[in-house]
Design an enzyme around this catalytic site. Structure first.
Site, PDB file in Angstrom:
ATOM      1  N   HIS A 198      13.747 -20.890 -67.463  1.00  0.00           N
ATOM      2  CA  HIS A 198      13.306 -21.740 -66.615  1.00  0.00           C
ATOM      3  C   HIS A 198      13.343 -23.214 -67.248  1.00  0.00           C
ATOM      4  CE1 HIS A 198      12.421 -18.761 -63.774  1.00  0.00           C
ATOM      5  NE2 HIS A 198      11.465 -18.161 -64.436  1.00  0.00           N
TER       6      HIS A 198
ATOM      7  N   ASP B  71      19.207 -22.175 -69.605  1.00  0.00           N
ATOM      8  CA  ASP B  71      19.622 -21.304 -68.608  1.00  0.00           C
ATOM      9  C   ASP B  71      21.265 -21.338 -68.644  1.00  0.00           C
ATOM     10  OD1 ASP B  71      17.173 -20.087 -68.264  1.00  0.00           O
ATOM     11  OD2 ASP B  71      16.972 -20.734 -66.327  1.00  0.00           O
TER      12      ASP B  71
END
Length: 449
Positions: A304, A309
């Protein structure tokens, strides 16, 4: 250029976006005149043999919002002006409240404004633009996503691309904001450059988002606004193919905010690693980025955060690409695709399911009152897709769907017991997402690209 002397800042912004909509349709905005009906009421009129008062679009600006009204009965030439407001049989009307300063969704409304304008001057029949969307099982294409003219979802495996990821305050572009942008430029499957920026939102980030992402309000204090950060991000992305995990959600935010900023759509073609993973790794019960990375023995330190990511999506893509090629997997089959009722009573009306659908095999729970269909119909759609309806939030729940009003209210702290439990499970690492009714409609109509 139209004389904007005496207009509010909100009206100027709205008119600027509408002007760009005219230009993109090769229409002359200079033919439009303005009529100030009151201190807060502004009418847009054509100059082509119109009777006084025959407006096709009206703006009513408040302190924090703009109301846009479209009425085909106001511009219908077959009715004398004295009869237009009384001839309710032919009335066809819609209103939108546009939140400021972000002017959410106004870009989508521009298409409808152009439709009504062409109808008003007799150059085009009305394309049913003002009909209220009927989001039934057979007609899900009238959702908000219909008006996004996005790029194509590709089933190829490019070696030149940009991996993207956003962090937001939620999954609904109408209510939520971007707080982090990240991208990784790749050439010949090798990283060539990176981009990262935090983004300062209009509203403060809630405690749940802070805990989930690790992005605090203090970190965002000196960050650029989305109006400054997104153009830099888009310059970095260029016209490259974009790759992301469940990338439609990222693209929807980019698309809607880009339309607000410059009135132009985001049209980059894209590849979704979630869809590839579901095809290449059917043995996995969940296909979150974390699940895929762990299965492929990749390091997964931080979740997150946009840059981390992006890097993990990039690594997963390379591994998935090898699996697809080595096993000759065909990706062309990746296609597009509140009543008191108990989940156990809702049975699928078909045995032919699209196993590539995002909701196939996923446990869905509804809470709050839906705006556009009753809960029984929504649950039936889930069942017909191959999803699993449930009445309560548990560790098995994958999606909690909130009615739009409940979703909006929850941003200000008004949360149901189901949402509180879902947030707790999400922070514990469970595969559960909290989405609005609007996002649910997008998923059932466009999740397969």
């Amino acid at each position: 250029m139209m004389n904007t002397l005496g207009l509010t800042e909100q009206e100027k912004i709205a008119l600027k976006i509408i002007e760009k909509a005219f230009e993109s349709n090769n229409l002359d905005f200079a033919k439009i005149s303005l009529d100030r009906r009151s201190s807060s009421y502004l009418s847009l009129l054509t100059k082509e043999e119109w009777e006084p008062g025959a407006d096709f679009c009206r703006l009513k600006a408040g302190v924090k919002s703009v109301w846009i009204s479209l009425d085909t009965w106001c511009c219908a030439k077959e009715f004398p002006s004295s009869d237009r407001f009384s001839n309710v049989v032919n009335k066809n009307q819609r209103h939108w409240k546009i939140d400021l300063p972000s002017l959410n969704s106004i870009a989508e409304i521009c298409d409808l404004i152009i439709d009504v304008y062409l109808y008003s001057i007799g150059e085009s029949p009305l394309k049913n633009a003002l009909q209220t969307p009927d989001l039934t099982e057979e007609s899900t294409s009238n959702s908000q996503s219909t008006y996004r003219k996005k790029g194509h979802r590709l089933t190829t495996l490019p070696q030149d691309y940009v991996v993207i990821d956003l962090e937001t305050t939620g999954l609904d572009t109408r209510f939520c904001e971007i707080i982090e942008l990240s991208a990784v430029l790749v050439r010949n499957d090798e990283i060539a450059d990176t981009f990262h920026s935090l983004v300062k939102p209009v509203e403060k980030v809630g405690e749940f988002v802070e805990n989930l992402t690790g992005i605090t309000n203090e970190m965002l204090t000196n960050a650029p606004s989305v109006d400054a950060a997104l153009p830099e991000f888009l310059r970095f992305v260029g016209d490259n193919i974009v790759i992301g995990h469940n990338v439609n959600f990222d693209i929807n935010f980019i698309y809607d905010y880009k339309m607000k900023i410059d009135g132009n759509p985001f049209r980059n073609d894209y590849v979704d690693t979630l869809q590839i993973a579901r095809k290449a790794l059917p043995q996995l019960s969940h296909h979150r980025l974390k699940d895929i990375a762990e299965y492929l023995s990749l390091d997964f330190a931080t979740q997150h955060r946009a840059t981390e990511d992006c890097m993990m999506t990039y690594q997963c893509y390379l591994k998935l690409k090898d699996i697809v090629i080595e096993n000759g997997i065909n990706l062309t089959s990746l296609k597009k695709d509140h009543n008191k009722i108990k989940a156990k009573d809702v049975l699928a009306a078909t045995e032919n399911f699209d196993e590539n659908h995002l909701l196939f095999g996923k446990v869905c729970v509804f809470t709050g009152k839906l705006e556009k269909m009753d809960r029984a119909k929504a649950m039936q759609i889930v069942a017909n897709i191959g999803g699993i309806n449930a009445d309560n939030v548990t560790k098995k729940t994958n999606y909690l769907i909130l009615g739009n009003n409940d979703f909006c209210s929850s941003l200000k702290g008004g949360k149901s017991s189901k949402q509180k439990k879902a947030e707790k499970l999400a922070l514990e690492g469970q595969d559960i997402q909290i989405i609005s009714e609007n996002v649910f409609y997008e998923m059932i109509s466009e999740s397969q690209g």
